[in-house]
Design a protein around this motif. Structure first.
Motif, PDB file in Angstrom:
ATOM      1  N   ALA A   1     -73.347-103.373 -76.421  1.00  0.00           N
ATOM      2  CA  ALA A   1     -73.916-103.458 -75.062  1.00  0.00           C
ATOM      3  C   ALA A   1     -74.333-102.071 -74.584  1.00  0.00           C
ATOM      4  O   ALA A   1     -75.376-101.911 -73.954  1.00  0.00           O
ATOM      5  CB  ALA A   1     -72.898-104.064 -74.105  1.00  0.00           C
ATOM      6  N   ALA A   2     -73.533-101.074 -74.915  1.00  0.00           N
ATOM      7  CA  ALA A   2     -73.847 -99.711 -74.476  1.00  0.00           C
ATOM      8  C   ALA A   2     -75.118 -99.208 -75.139  1.00  0.00           C
ATOM      9  O   ALA A   2     -75.907 -98.486 -74.528  1.00  0.00           O
ATOM     10  CB  ALA A   2     -72.685 -98.776 -74.792  1.00  0.00           C
ATOM     11  N   ALA A   3     -75.314 -99.591 -76.383  1.00  0.00           N
ATOM     12  CA  ALA A   3     -76.503 -99.131 -77.091  1.00  0.00           C
ATOM     13  C   ALA A   3     -77.760 -99.838 -76.584  1.00  0.00           C
ATOM     14  O   ALA A   3     -78.865 -99.337 -76.744  1.00  0.00           O
ATOM     15  CB  ALA A   3     -76.328 -99.359 -78.593  1.00  0.00           C
ATOM     16  N   ARG A   4     -77.589-101.021 -75.970  1.00  0.00           N
ATOM     17  CA  ARG A   4     -78.754-101.789 -75.504  1.00  0.00           C
ATOM     18  C   ARG A   4     -79.419-101.175 -74.284  1.00  0.00           C
ATOM     19  O   ARG A   4     -80.618-101.303 -74.091  1.00  0.00           O
ATOM     20  CB  ARG A   4     -78.327-103.224 -75.161  1.00  0.00           C
ATOM     21  N   THR A   5     -78.643-100.537 -73.392  1.00  0.00           N
ATOM     22  CA  THR A   5     -79.226 -99.997 -72.168  1.00  0.00           C
ATOM     23  C   THR A   5     -79.151 -98.485 -72.187  1.00  0.00           C
ATOM     24  O   THR A   5     -78.067 -97.917 -72.210  1.00  0.00           O
ATOM     25  CB  THR A   5     -78.456-100.522 -70.939  1.00  0.00           C
ATOM     26  N   GLN A   6     -80.300 -97.852 -72.154  1.00  0.00           N
ATOM     27  CA  GLN A   6     -80.302 -96.388 -72.158  1.00  0.00           C
ATOM     28  C   GLN A   6     -79.549 -95.847 -70.950  1.00  0.00           C
ATOM     29  O   GLN A   6     -79.773 -96.287 -69.821  1.00  0.00           O
ATOM     30  CB  GLN A   6     -81.738 -95.867 -72.128  1.00  0.00           C
ATOM     31  N   PRO A  63     -71.978 -98.950 -82.334  1.00  0.00           N
ATOM     32  CA  PRO A  63     -72.748-100.129 -81.914  1.00  0.00           C
ATOM     33  C   PRO A  63     -73.033-101.113 -83.054  1.00  0.00           C
ATOM     34  O   PRO A  63     -73.155-102.312 -82.817  1.00  0.00           O
ATOM     35  CB  PRO A  63     -74.044 -99.520 -81.370  1.00  0.00           C
ATOM     36  N   ASP A  64     -73.108-100.630 -84.302  1.00  0.00           N
ATOM     37  CA  ASP A  64     -73.356-101.568 -85.402  1.00  0.00           C
ATOM     38  C   ASP A  64     -72.056-102.237 -85.874  1.00  0.00           C
ATOM     39  O   ASP A  64     -72.051-102.964 -86.870  1.00  0.00           O
ATOM     40  CB  ASP A  64     -74.064-100.860 -86.572  1.00  0.00           C
ATOM     41  N   GLY A  65     -70.968-101.956 -85.171  1.00  0.00           N
ATOM     42  CA  GLY A  65     -69.709-102.624 -85.486  1.00  0.00           C
ATOM     43  C   GLY A  65     -68.829-101.874 -86.476  1.00  0.00           C
ATOM     44  O   GLY A  65     -67.679-102.254 -86.697  1.00  0.00           O
ATOM     45  N   THR A  66     -69.335-100.777 -87.059  1.00  0.00           N
ATOM     46  CA  THR A  66     -68.515-100.034 -88.023  1.00  0.00           C
ATOM     47  C   THR A  66     -67.531 -99.117 -87.285  1.00  0.00           C
ATOM     48  O   THR A  66     -67.841 -98.586 -86.221  1.00  0.00           O
ATOM     49  CB  THR A  66     -69.382 -99.166 -88.963  1.00  0.00           C
ATOM     50  N   ALA A  67     -66.362 -98.969 -87.900  1.00  0.00           N
ATOM     51  CA  ALA A  67     -65.329 -98.126 -87.306  1.00  0.00           C
ATOM     52  C   ALA A  67     -65.309 -96.779 -88.017  1.00  0.00           C
ATOM     53  O   ALA A  67     -65.711 -96.673 -89.178  1.00  0.00           O
ATOM     54  CB  ALA A  67     -63.974 -98.801 -87.440  1.00  0.00           C
ATOM     55  N   ARG A  68     -64.872 -95.743 -87.332  1.00  0.00           N
ATOM     56  CA  ARG A  68     -64.635 -94.474 -88.020  1.00  0.00           C
ATOM     57  C   ARG A  68     -63.514 -93.706 -87.327  1.00  0.00           C
ATOM     58  O   ARG A  68     -63.109 -94.048 -86.219  1.00  0.00           O
ATOM     59  CB  ARG A  68     -65.907 -93.625 -88.151  1.00  0.00           C
ATOM     60  N   ALA A  69     -63.033 -92.676 -88.001  1.00  0.00           N
ATOM     61  CA  ALA A  69     -61.939 -91.862 -87.468  1.00  0.00           C
ATOM     62  C   ALA A  69     -62.367 -90.408 -87.488  1.00  0.00           C
ATOM     63  O   ALA A  69     -62.825 -89.896 -88.508  1.00  0.00           O
ATOM     64  CB  ALA A  69     -60.686 -92.056 -88.317  1.00  0.00           C
ATOM     65  N   LEU A  70     -62.263 -89.736 -86.336  1.00  0.00           N
ATOM     66  CA  LEU A  70     -62.690 -88.336 -86.221  1.00  0.00           C
ATOM     67  C   LEU A  70     -61.470 -87.454 -85.964  1.00  0.00           C
ATOM     68  O   LEU A  70     -60.731 -87.696 -85.009  1.00  0.00           O
ATOM     69  CB  LEU A  70     -63.632 -88.184 -85.022  1.00  0.00           C
ATOM     70  N   PRO A  71     -61.274 -86.413 -86.775  1.00  0.00           N
ATOM     71  CA  PRO A  71     -60.194 -85.478 -86.466  1.00  0.00           C
ATOM     72  C   PRO A  71     -60.465 -84.829 -85.107  1.00  0.00           C
ATOM     73  O   PRO A  71     -61.626 -84.515 -84.808  1.00  0.00           O
ATOM     74  CB  PRO A  71     -60.272 -84.432 -87.581  1.00  0.00           C
ATOM     75  N   ILE A  72     -59.416 -84.621 -84.316  1.00  0.00           N
ATOM     76  CA  ILE A  72     -59.614 -84.055 -82.979  1.00  0.00           C
ATOM     77  C   ILE A  72     -60.308 -82.686 -83.058  1.00  0.00           C
ATOM     78  O   ILE A  72     -61.074 -82.319 -82.169  1.00  0.00           O
ATOM     79  CB  ILE A  72     -58.278 -83.968 -82.199  1.00  0.00           C
ATOM     80  N   LEU A  92     -69.367 -87.999 -80.665  1.00  0.00           N
ATOM     81  CA  LEU A  92     -69.642 -89.441 -80.518  1.00  0.00           C
ATOM     82  C   LEU A  92     -71.144 -89.702 -80.541  1.00  0.00           C
ATOM     83  O   LEU A  92     -71.930 -88.927 -79.992  1.00  0.00           O
ATOM     84  CB  LEU A  92     -69.070 -89.962 -79.201  1.00  0.00           C
ATOM     85  N   GLU A  93     -71.529 -90.821 -81.140  1.00  0.00           N
ATOM     86  CA  GLU A  93     -72.927 -91.246 -81.118  1.00  0.00           C
ATOM     87  C   GLU A  93     -73.168 -92.066 -79.855  1.00  0.00           C
ATOM     88  O   GLU A  93     -72.218 -92.581 -79.266  1.00  0.00           O
ATOM     89  CB  GLU A  93     -73.206 -92.123 -82.351  1.00  0.00           C
ATOM     90  N   PRO A  94     -74.434 -92.214 -79.456  1.00  0.00           N
ATOM     91  CA  PRO A  94     -74.695 -93.039 -78.269  1.00  0.00           C
ATOM     92  C   PRO A  94     -74.086 -94.436 -78.443  1.00  0.00           C
ATOM     93  O   PRO A  94     -74.259 -95.063 -79.486  1.00  0.00           O
ATOM     94  CB  PRO A  94     -76.227 -93.108 -78.204  1.00  0.00           C
ATOM     95  N   GLY A  95     -73.351 -94.885 -77.457  1.00  0.00           N
ATOM     96  CA  GLY A  95     -72.773 -96.230 -77.499  1.00  0.00           C
ATOM     97  C   GLY A  95     -71.453 -96.323 -78.236  1.00  0.00           C
ATOM     98  O   GLY A  95     -70.809 -97.377 -78.211  1.00  0.00           O
TER      99      GLY A  95
END
Ligand SMILES: Cc1cc2nc3c(=O)[nH]c(=O)nc-3n(C[C@H](O)[C@H](O)[C@H](O)COP(=O)(O)OP(=O)(O)OC[C@H]3O[C@@H](n4cnc5c(N)ncnc54)[C@H](O)[C@@H]3O)c2cc1C
Ligand code: SF4
Lengths: 220, 316
Positions: free
Chosen positions: B18-23, B181-190, B207-210
């Protein structure tokens, strides 16, 4: 009860809003390049019409159904629509604590939350704590100890005070709690730290601490 | 506040798409930073996605012996959790040093990480600010800089990251879990989560948009003394001028992260090797290459002295 019912917006409405935003975004950016005001933020270009939504919550035990602009804060809904003007607007930015109310028993700044985010919640304001003739013990203690001067911050101070005693009772630590693994103590130092989100420009702080201490010592 | 549409998300992936749908759409969690900025029209999202109903409000043990903190766990609940108080005292202390009781009741783990700077010019919409309006300039450069950054700053921005919690998470080597937004998960070191300002101070994180934060994961407990010391203009309810988060082991080794000095929580692992030589050596290595202004050069001394006090406390 479902905590997050339908938004009242159809999927098509949301998609339409999205499309408008994208279009406005493009033209907005070029307009800014030609010297739009500095007030603009990075994603400022998008324009949406004011949007209204229905929301229902309980205030002081009474069910309320409201129709609000999505921008309405809980504070403004309480004061402007429900005419519960005991809750005060001080800074309107979460800095002064005059707007403190309890939501599901937890104290929050009602100025920094949207009314539409409280569907189904139980809200308690100063009017719900007690009334003339049947004061809440904390209200009575503020009167007894002169815990105010002009009185503007008082509803927020009292709501916060009631919640602070509950937080200590629940074992929630604070910045001044010496041993994080032990139960927090009911000391003046603890009360001062925990009440630091409520500013009193008349400087009634020491009397406020006396009032809270008095209530904490009286049998429940 | 500018008008906006509002929806309540029902799944993490749904929220991200939803976040990726609306700029320009924003997630709203506690709302304590976002609404503040929306009232000032510093943030002007056309659409809000309420993420409070996603069930991301629990703290669970991980198989590795650590904790997975849901993105929506409140700062109060996190600081009050028995496991956090017992094993991650630094985190509890940092949380409790921030904001007020009311605000911590609403503030969430993800929202706290993503809170925006307190640079006074970022807040003043009559002033140029590259972070608020990319390319407009930076009013802080040559302006009032007492609160601003001393290291990792750029020609475009001197701002600091104001979070106390993030300093503790940096020392603890936490990991930020997200869904895109494409449903994939990831983990980012702080360490890689917050960015330095460079030429793009408006881009504050990786973070990427959305992209939605779903949790923050703590590795298994490190033991040691956990100390968070925050120096501010009043005893409570103020942002840090400088803060030191430290975990000190009985052999004198340890970890140190700083708040109030940079665009991200500041930690230099190599500086921790200087621990046997004392606070001066550690602070020197942590702040090597610092470029303070005349008004905030005091922060360099303040870091060293605060660190000395922390090391002293750890020995005591
Ligand atoms: C008066 C005052 C004093 C304060 N003092 C301190 C202090 O001393 N120390 C300190 O550290 N902080 C302080 N704060 C800041 C406070 O900690 C933050 O406002 C709070 O942590 C933000 O959390 P939130 O959940 O309310 O975020 P929100 O306001 O809801 O959101 C903040 C940002 O995070 C994004 N976001 C939220 N959740 C997610 C998610 N799951 N995934 C991706 N993006 C998300 C939102 O889109 C928004 O951009 C203070 C704030 C105030 C108002
Ligand atoms: S220091 Fe950064 S946030 Fe402050 S005015 Fe300059 S660009 Fe804006």
């Amino acid at each position: 009860m479902q905590r997050f019912p339908e938004t009242g917006l159809s999927r098509r409405d949301l998609l339409a809003a999205g499309a408008v935003s994208v279009a406005a975004g493009t033209t907005g950016r070029s307009a800014r390049a030609e010297g739009a005001p500095l007030a603009a933020s990075a994603n400022d270009a998008v324009a949406v019409e004011p949007t209204r939504m229905k929301v229902g919550f309980t205030v002081n035990g009474t069910v309320k159904e409201l129709d609000v602009d999505t921008r309405t804060t809980l504070l403004d809904a309480l004061r402007e629509q429900l005419h519960l003007t005991g809750t005060k607007k001080g800074c309107d930015h979460g800095q002064c604590g005059a707007c403190t109310v309890m939501v599901e028993g937890v104290r929050i700044n009602s100025c920094l939350t949207l009314a539409v985010m409280h569907e189904g919640d139980a809200i308690t304001t100063i009017e719900g704590l007690g009334r003339p003739g049947e004061l809440h013990p904390m209200q009575a203690a503020f009167v007894k100890h002169d815990g105010y001067q002009c009185g503007y911050c008082t509803p927020g101070q009292i709501c916060s005070s009631v919640a602070v005693l509950a937080e200590i009772e629940a074992g929630i630590p604070s910045h001044v709690t010496e041993d994080l693994t032990a139960r927090p103590q009911l000391s003046a130092e603890e009360l001062r730290e925990r009440m630091s989100g409520n500013i009193c420009r008349c400087g009634a702080y020491s009397n406020i601490i006396d009032a809270i201490t008095d209530v904490s010592r009286s049998p429940a | 506040m500018r008008p906006f549409t509002y929806e309540r998300a029902t799944s993490p992936a749904g929220a991200a798409s939803a976040a990726a749908r609306t700029q320009g759409a924003r997630f709203i969690a506690g709302g304590t930073n976002l609404l503040d900025l929306m009232k000032l029209q510093i943030e002007t999202p056309p659409h809000l996605i309420d993420v409070n109903g996603l069930g991301l409000d629990t703290i669970e043990a991980t198989e590795e012996g650590g904790l997975r903190i849901g993105a929506l766990v409140s700062n109060t609940d996190l600081a009050a959790d028995a496991r956090v108080r017992q094993d991650y005292g630094l985190l509890a202390r940092a949380l409790l040093a921030g904001a007020s009781g009311q605000l911590r009741n609403k503030a969430t783990t993800a929202g706290n990480l993503l809170q925006r700077t307190r640079c006074p010019y970022f807040y003043d919409t009559a002033q140029p600010c590259n972070k608020r309006q990319p390319g407009s300039g930076c009013a802080a450069i040559g302006g009032f800089t007492r609160q601003l950054g001393v290291i990792g700053t750029s020609e475009a921005c001197l701002a600091t990251h104001p979070s106390d919690m993030a300093v503790a998470l940096r020392a603890l080597d936490a990991t930020v879990e997200t869904v895109r937004p494409d449903g994939t998960a990831r983990a980012l070191p702080i360490a890689d989560f917050h960015r330095l300002p460079g030429d793009t101070p408006h881009i504050e994180t990786a973070l990427e948009p959305g992209e939605l934060i779903t949790a923050v994961v703590l590795p298994k407990p490190l033991g040691g003394r956990h100390i968070y010391r925050k120096v501010r203009d009043r005893a409570s309810y103020a942002f840090a001028l400088v803060s030191v988060g430290a975990i000190i082991q009985s052999d004198g080794s340890g970890r140190v992260a700083l708040g109030g000095v940079a665009h991200k929580p500041w930690r230099v692992e190599a500086a921790e090797g200087e621990m046997p030589r004392g606070a001066g050596a550690v602070a020197g290595a942590l702040l090597a290459g610092a470029r303070p202004t005349r008004e905030n050069a005091f922060k360099i001394t303040l870091v060293e002295r605060t660190l000395a006090a922390v090391l002293n406390e750890a020995r005591g």
